[in-house]
Write an enzyme that holds these catalytic residues in place. Structure first.
Site, PDB file in Angstrom:
ATOM      1  N   ASP A  95      -6.705   0.841  36.927  1.00  0.00           N
ATOM      2  CA  ASP A  95      -6.159   2.170  36.677  1.00  0.00           C
ATOM      3  C   ASP A  95      -6.200   2.441  35.172  1.00  0.00           C
ATOM      4  O   ASP A  95      -6.580   1.582  34.390  1.00  0.00           O
ATOM      5  CB  ASP A  95      -4.746   2.302  37.240  1.00  0.00           C
ATOM      6  CG  ASP A  95      -3.757   1.333  36.610  1.00  0.00           C
ATOM      7  OD1 ASP A  95      -4.094   0.721  35.580  1.00  0.00           O
ATOM      8  OD2 ASP A  95      -2.659   1.180  37.148  1.00  0.00           O
ATOM      9  N   ASP A 268      -4.551   2.313  47.484  1.00  0.00           N
ATOM     10  CA  ASP A 268      -3.937   1.121  46.900  1.00  0.00           C
ATOM     11  C   ASP A 268      -2.428   1.242  46.968  1.00  0.00           C
ATOM     12  O   ASP A 268      -1.889   2.357  47.035  1.00  0.00           O
ATOM     13  CB  ASP A 268      -4.355   0.949  45.438  1.00  0.00           C
ATOM     14  CG  ASP A 268      -3.551   1.842  44.505  1.00  0.00           C
ATOM     15  OD1 ASP A 268      -2.605   1.347  43.865  1.00  0.00           O
ATOM     16  OD2 ASP A 268      -3.838   3.062  44.448  1.00  0.00           O
ATOM     17  N   CYS A 306      -1.587 -11.423  65.736  1.00  0.00           N
ATOM     18  CA  CYS A 306      -2.082 -11.344  64.353  1.00  0.00           C
ATOM     19  C   CYS A 306      -2.853 -12.619  64.023  1.00  0.00           C
ATOM     20  O   CYS A 306      -2.439 -13.722  64.388  1.00  0.00           O
ATOM     21  CB  CYS A 306      -0.926 -11.155  63.378  1.00  0.00           C
ATOM     22  SG  CYS A 306      -1.445 -11.121  61.638  1.00  0.00           S
ATOM     23  N   CYS A 308      -3.491 -13.741  60.902  1.00  0.00           N
ATOM     24  CA  CYS A 308      -3.246 -14.231  59.542  1.00  0.00           C
ATOM     25  C   CYS A 308      -2.763 -15.681  59.579  1.00  0.00           C
ATOM     26  O   CYS A 308      -2.290 -16.186  60.600  1.00  0.00           O
ATOM     27  CB  CYS A 308      -2.235 -13.343  58.809  1.00  0.00           C
ATOM     28  SG  CYS A 308      -0.499 -13.635  59.234  1.00  0.00           S
ATOM     29  N   CYS A 311       0.970 -16.136  60.816  1.00  0.00           N
ATOM     30  CA  CYS A 311       1.215 -15.984  62.252  1.00  0.00           C
ATOM     31  C   CYS A 311       0.551 -17.085  63.067  1.00  0.00           C
ATOM     32  O   CYS A 311       1.044 -17.447  64.148  1.00  0.00           O
ATOM     33  CB  CYS A 311       0.728 -14.609  62.721  1.00  0.00           C
ATOM     34  SG  CYS A 311       1.771 -13.254  62.121  1.00  0.00           S
ATOM     35  N   HIS A 337       0.959 -12.087  55.504  1.00  0.00           N
ATOM     36  CA  HIS A 337       0.950 -11.289  56.737  1.00  0.00           C
ATOM     37  C   HIS A 337       0.803  -9.801  56.438  1.00  0.00           C
ATOM     38  O   HIS A 337      -0.010  -9.110  57.069  1.00  0.00           O
ATOM     39  CB  HIS A 337       2.225 -11.512  57.548  1.00  0.00           C
ATOM     40  CG  HIS A 337       2.332 -10.558  58.692  1.00  0.00           C
ATOM     41  ND1 HIS A 337       1.616 -10.719  59.867  1.00  0.00           N
ATOM     42  CD2 HIS A 337       3.010  -9.395  58.825  1.00  0.00           C
ATOM     43  CE1 HIS A 337       1.862  -9.695  60.676  1.00  0.00           C
ATOM     44  NE2 HIS A 337       2.711  -8.882  60.070  1.00  0.00           N
TER      45      HIS A 337
END
Length: 381
Positions: A95, A268, A306, A308, A311, A337
């Site tokens: 940015d 974002d 999930c 991830c 999980c 997660h």
């Protein structure tokens, strides 16, 4: 000379008008729509670069203002640029420091030259101008840099919003003149607060400047969501079809999908890791506050289905135990997660667009996601 960043529109959903594209950068291609995790200090909080790759992050965002203060853009340049400094070999966006003009308003003064800051760390005087923002971002060496802009607050008077927008346009031209790095793209930023005519004017004016991409700033600053959606609907038809659109600072699940529906490609947000550190996770059913007592003996994963790391390996009871005993791994597991949840949400959105069923995808999302007390406006910055 080849352009450093290009966008290919791959498909427009016949059901919804949402779009899927391919953004090509010097450090790889990005399939859009995309959620970009935020690494303010050259790191996504508590995460490593291999972990970010493993959960599917395609591009990271870092903060020009904060990195210029610590460790300094010259240090990062000497290290070989931001990619080498943070050991991330995929795309990066920086940015401009413009949002800090807004968020640190009590510490700055805006003039035509630029923004005179008080360093929030030690109180020392700083001056950031369009030219210095460009120099810092060129030193950092991200694939995409953002023009230095002025973000209007919510609410604000029409004349104030108009003045901020016009200054943003003048600064955009100064940024273009100062930006010389051939392997880095510079995106302009649409402003205009919450006035449709100003938003349209800003989109048209910046489009004529022929940036390779366009940020949409000054939203998600406290306004009701329906106003944000109205602004998107007003301005997006006035941005080029063949260039990426980036809705800045937005990352709640519903706002991501509503933004995609209105033609946005990039998003974002720090929300995923910020709420994770307090033991709150995102699921397809809404928020789950895992630190709560009801999960003390709950041996299910944070979210069934999930994929991830958290999980697949740990239970709600275990994560709750870590959070409530102050173990930093608890916040890390929740962050993994949440970041994967938003990445999967955008992966699913893209696939639904390609299969012309994006409206069904949104309908299925709202059928499960509990919006009661979901998120406050401005929390996703």
């Amino acid at each position: 000379m080849n352009k450093p960043v290009t966008y290919e529109l791959q498909h427009v959903c016949q059901q919804s008008g949402a779009r899927a594209g391919l953004l090509t950068t010097p450090h790889g291609q990005i399939k859009t729509p995309v959620y970009m995790p935020v690494g303010t200090q050259a790191v996504v909080k508590a995460m490593t670069s291999p972990e970010m790759k493993a959960l599917g992050a395609q591009i990271l965002l870092s903060n020009t203002y904060h990195l210029n203060l610590r460790p300094g853009s010259q240090i990062i340049k000497a290290a070989g640029g931001l990619h080498r400094f943070m050991a991330w070999d995929l795309p990066i966006l920086t940015d401009s420091g413009g949002f800090q003009v807004f968020s640190l308003a009590e510490l700055n003064k805006i003039t035509e030259e630029g923004v005179a800051f008080r360093n929030h760390l030690d109180g020392s005087a700083l001056l950031m101008t369009p030219e210095s923002s460009m120099q810092i971002q060129q030193d950092l060496g991200a694939d995409i840099a953002m023009a230095f802009d002025v973000c209007s607050p919510y609410p604000c008077a029409y004349e104030d919003a108009k003045a901020d927008m016009e200054r943003t346009h003048r600064w955009a031209m100064r940024c273009k003149d100062a930006h010389k790095r051939p392997d880095q793209a510079l995106f302009g930023i649409v402003q205009g607060a919450f006035y449709k005519d100003l938003r349209i004017t800003s989109a048209q004016t910046l489009s004529q400047m022929d940036f390779p991409g366009y940020g949409i700033g000054g939203l998600s600053v406290g306004e009701p969501k329906d106003i944000m959606y109205e602004m998107l609907e007003a301005l997006i038809p006035h941005l080029p079809v063949n260039k990426p659109r980036y809705l800045m600072g937005v990352g709640t699940p519903d706002c991501l999908l509503e933004g995609v529906l209105r033609g946005v490609d990039m998003f974002d947000c720090v929300l995923a890791t910020r709420i994770a550190r307090n033991g709150t996770v995102l699921t397809r059913h809404g928020r789950l506050v895992v630190r709560n007592a009801r999960y003390k003996a709950d041996f299910a994963p944070l979210e069934e289905g999930c994929d991830c790391y958290t999980c697949l390996h740990h239970s709600r009871a275990y994560v709750r135990h870590l959070i409530n005993t102050g173990e930093i791994t608890g916040g890390r597991l929740c962050s993994i997660h949440n970041l994967r949840y938003l990445t999967r949400l955008m992966e699913g959105a893209r696939q639904a667009i390609l299969e012309d069923r994006f409206l069904d995808y949104i309908k299925d999302f709202y059928a499960l996601f509990d919006m009661r007390g979901a998120f406050n406006r401005g929390e996703d910055q």
